[in-house]
Structures are given as structure tokens and as C-alpha cells.
Design an enzyme around this catalytic site. Structure first.
Site, PDB file in Angstrom:
ATOM      1  N   ALA A 101       0.834  -1.203   0.000  1.00  0.00           N
ATOM      2  CA  ALA A 101       0.000   0.000   0.000  1.00  0.00           C
ATOM      3  C   ALA A 101       0.866   1.249   0.000  1.00  0.00           C
ATOM      4  CB  ALA A 101      -0.929  -0.009   1.213  1.00  0.00           C
ATOM      5  N   HIS A 124       8.979  -8.159  -4.203  1.00  0.00           N
ATOM      6  CA  HIS A 124       7.637  -8.714  -4.365  1.00  0.00           C
ATOM      7  C   HIS A 124       7.136  -8.272  -5.741  1.00  0.00           C
ATOM      8  CE1 HIS A 124       3.970 -10.529  -3.220  1.00  0.00           C
ATOM      9  NE2 HIS A 124       3.435  -9.576  -2.479  1.00  0.00           N
ATOM     10  N   ASP A 208       3.488 -16.335  -4.086  1.00  0.00           N
ATOM     11  CA  ASP A 208       3.678 -15.767  -2.756  1.00  0.00           C
ATOM     12  C   ASP A 208       2.350 -15.522  -2.050  1.00  0.00           C
ATOM     13  OD1 ASP A 208       5.748 -14.481  -0.875  1.00  0.00           O
ATOM     14  OD2 ASP A 208       4.255 -12.890  -1.084  1.00  0.00           O
TER      15      ASP A 208
END
Length: 350
Positions: A101, A124, A208
Site C-alpha cells: 500500500a 515482491h 507468494d
């Protein structure tokens, strides 16, 4: 790249033997690695690189708890510790390790700090894969790559200090300089990866998110609660139920799996345990398979990321998270667990 047989499938990996730390240092000798964010992965990767002789600076919001943690870890304001934007401007490698975020909210500022030839680094695949939700679209004049340790930041650091390391995947999304792969592998070695295996941003985030919601965290917590509750309903004490559900797993059996695999763990348990486990394994697999199918589709569709960005962008997210974790912590099962842990021999007061 070294070719390894993984269960009958040949894959290429990068090992420390073929890409030693000395080579990584040489590749990165003229780089300034700016680690943006000092929450989960940031501290471990920054400290490991610093210990390995890489030039590292940290970008974090001044006055935050993470800023104070960075100070405690020896980062010096104005020398190696800066605001997020200033660190991004100073770095040639921008490790974008804010929360997912946070990456979305800070991107309009960060993108203005990227210079030609910089490497924008992620751990990521979230922000790039779900760009329609995050707005993270890198400019064409920078390298864009990923190194994703297969463990928490705490494990990345503790394994490094133990002299082992933790496996990591890597991916190249954009190669503007022609050196993106070399720089990325060097960074993976510098943060202490045990070995590196190639992936894509999309595959990394799909696997993931599924893993975290599944066997690594969500499913693990759920099946533990289910077994504990059944035992308690049938008159077993909290200590017995916890020991048979969690303690034996974490203190014994999972360690055997980690050493030599599931079959080896089975072979080193009683014949009664072996037989029962083999008889029930497929029933559990078949029972949860539909849940995993639903979960994976929710990841691919972007629904999981929509929920994450929506919830985690709320100003009261941390307070609500603390409330949810408090419910878990104060449940009978995990209060029993705290008592059991206090009785481990290593925690006895001398």
C-alpha cells in the site's frame, strides 16, 4: 547458471560458488543502494548488505518507529539515513521495500527521483503485476528487477548471522542498461541468498500470495485451531492439546522435514504414526484442494490485492490489525502456547 534436477524437472539456479561475494562486490562497487522502507524486509537486507561491504543508505519517514529502529541499528541521519525521497534521489539502486500500500501511495514521488540507468528493485511482484491497481509503471530508462527472499525479514537476518542464508527468487522486468541481470544477482548474493532461482514478477506474486494465505500462514493457523478445538471439546487439557497440535510440530517434526524431507520424518516416527499419517494424508489433501483452487483464482483475478490495498491504505489499519492479532494472542490456544514455551528447557531460569 547451474542446472539442478528438481524432482525430475531441470531448472537453472545461481549459486554462491559461481557468483561469489567478491564478484558481487565488484559488480556493485560504484552503486549506492538506497533501501526505501525499514519495516519487514528493509532492515535485514540493508544490514546484510552493509555487513557485506556494499554502500547502503536508508530512506524512512523521520519520527516514525521505523526511523527510530534505523537509528538503533547504526544508520546516521544526513550520512546514511534520509527521508524516502532524498534516499531515492541519492541512490543508483532503489530498493522499493515499502509496504504494498505504501508503494502505491509514494510512487508519484519516487518515480520523479529515478535517473537514467538506475535499478528499481522490488522484493515482491505485487506493484508491477497489479499496476492497474497500484499505478506503478516504471519509466523506460531504468532497470526493473526483483529479488524475493523465501522467508521473513527476520529470517533473512538471523540466517545471515548464522552463516547460512535463505533462498531467493529473482526476475528481470526491464533491462535498460544491459546489466540488469548481473546487478540483480549481485544484490541477491549481497543480501545473503543461499541460492537464487529465476521467476517472473507475475509468478512470484501469484505463488507468494497463495503461499501466505495457504500453508505458510493462513492454512497453518486454521488447521491448528481446528485440531486444538476438537481435542478440547473431547476433554483434553489445554497443555495436552497445544503440545499435540503445535509444540511437537514446531520443536520436533518440522525440523526433521527440514533436514531430509517428509519421507525421512515419517521414517523416524513410530510405525503407528506412520500408518495413520499415510492413511489420512490424502483425505486432508482432497478436502483442502477446492479451497486452494478458490484461493489461487482470487489471487489471479486481483481480488486479493484489491482487499490488501483497500484495507492497508486505511489510516486506522495498524490499530485494527492490532485488535485482530490481540484476539489470536488472547485465545486459550495461544495463551496455553505462551505457558508451554515458558517451560522449554532453554527458558528455565537458572
Amino acid at each position: 547458471m547451474t542446472r539442478i534436477n528438481f524432482g525430475g524437472v531441470e531448472e537453472e539456479v545461481v549459486t554462491r560458488e559461481e557468483f561469489p561475494l567478491a564478484k558481487a562486490r565488484d559488480v556493485l562497487k560504484d552503486e549506492v543502494v538506497a533501501v526505501l522502507g525499514y519495516g519487514v524486509q528493509g532492515p535485514a537486507q540493508a544490514l546484510n548488505m552493509r555487513d557485506n561491504g556494499i554502500t547502503v543508505i536508508v530512506g524512512q519517514k523521520q519520527g516514525s518507529a521505523s526511523w527510530e529502529k534505523a537509528l538503533a541499528d547504526g544508520w546516521i541521519p544526513g550520512e546514511t539515513l534520509f527521508s524516502v525521497e532524498e534516499a531515492a534521489e541519492r541512490g543508483t539502486v532503489i530498493q522499493y521495500l515499502l509496504s504494498d500500500a505504501g508503494q502505491r501511495s509514494q510512487w508519484p514521488k519516487i518515480v520523479e527521483c529515478l535517473n537514467k540507468g538506475d535499478l528499481l528493485y522490488f522484493s515482491h511482484g505485487f506493484s508491477i503485476t497489479y499496476k492497474d491497481q497500484t499505478g506503478v509503471v516504471p519509466p523506460p530508462h531504468v532497470d526493473v528487477a526483483l529479488v524475493a527472499p523465501k522467508g521473513s525479514g527476520r529470517s533473512v537476518r538471523t540466517n545471515f548471522l548464522d552463516g547460512s542464508g535463505i533462498n531467493a527468487s529473482f526476475a528481470i522486468h526491464q533491462d535498460a542498461t544491459g546489466r540488469a541481470k548481473e546487478r540483480t544477482i549481485a544484490l541477491g548474493i549481497a543480501i545473503g541468498a543461499g541460492y537464487l532461482f529465476p521467476t517472473t514478477f507475475q509468478n512470484e506474486v501469484y505463488s507468494d500470495l497463495t503461499g501466505e494465505r495457504g500453508v505458510l500462514m493462513g492454512a497453518l493457523a486454521g488447521v491448528m485451531e481446528a485440531q486444538y478445538d476438537v481435542l478440547r471439546k473431547h476433554g483434553h487439557s489445554p497443555s495436552e492439546a497445544f503440545n499435540e497440535t503445535v509444540e511437537e510440530l514446531t520443536q520436533s517434526l518440522i525440523r526433521l522435514v527440514g533436514q531430509n524431507g517428509m519421507d525421512w520424518m515419517y521414517a523416524n516416527c513410530s510405525t503407528t504414526a506412520q500408518r495413520g499419517a499415510l492413511d489420512w494424508k490424502d483425505k486432508f489433501r482432497d478436502a483442502v484442494a477446492p479451497v486452494y483452487a478458490e484461493l489461487y483464482q482470487s489471487v489471479v483475478s486481483g481480488e486479493e490485492t484489491r482487499i490488501v490495498l483497500d484495507k492497508n491504505s486505511n489510516p486506522d489499519y495498524r490499530a485494527k490489525l492490532d485488535e485482530e492479532l490481540k484476539v489470536m494472542r488472547e485465545s486459550e490456544m495461544w495463551r496455553a502456547g505462551a505457558a508451554v514455551r515458558s517451560l522449554r528447557p532453554e527458558n528455565w531460569k537458572q
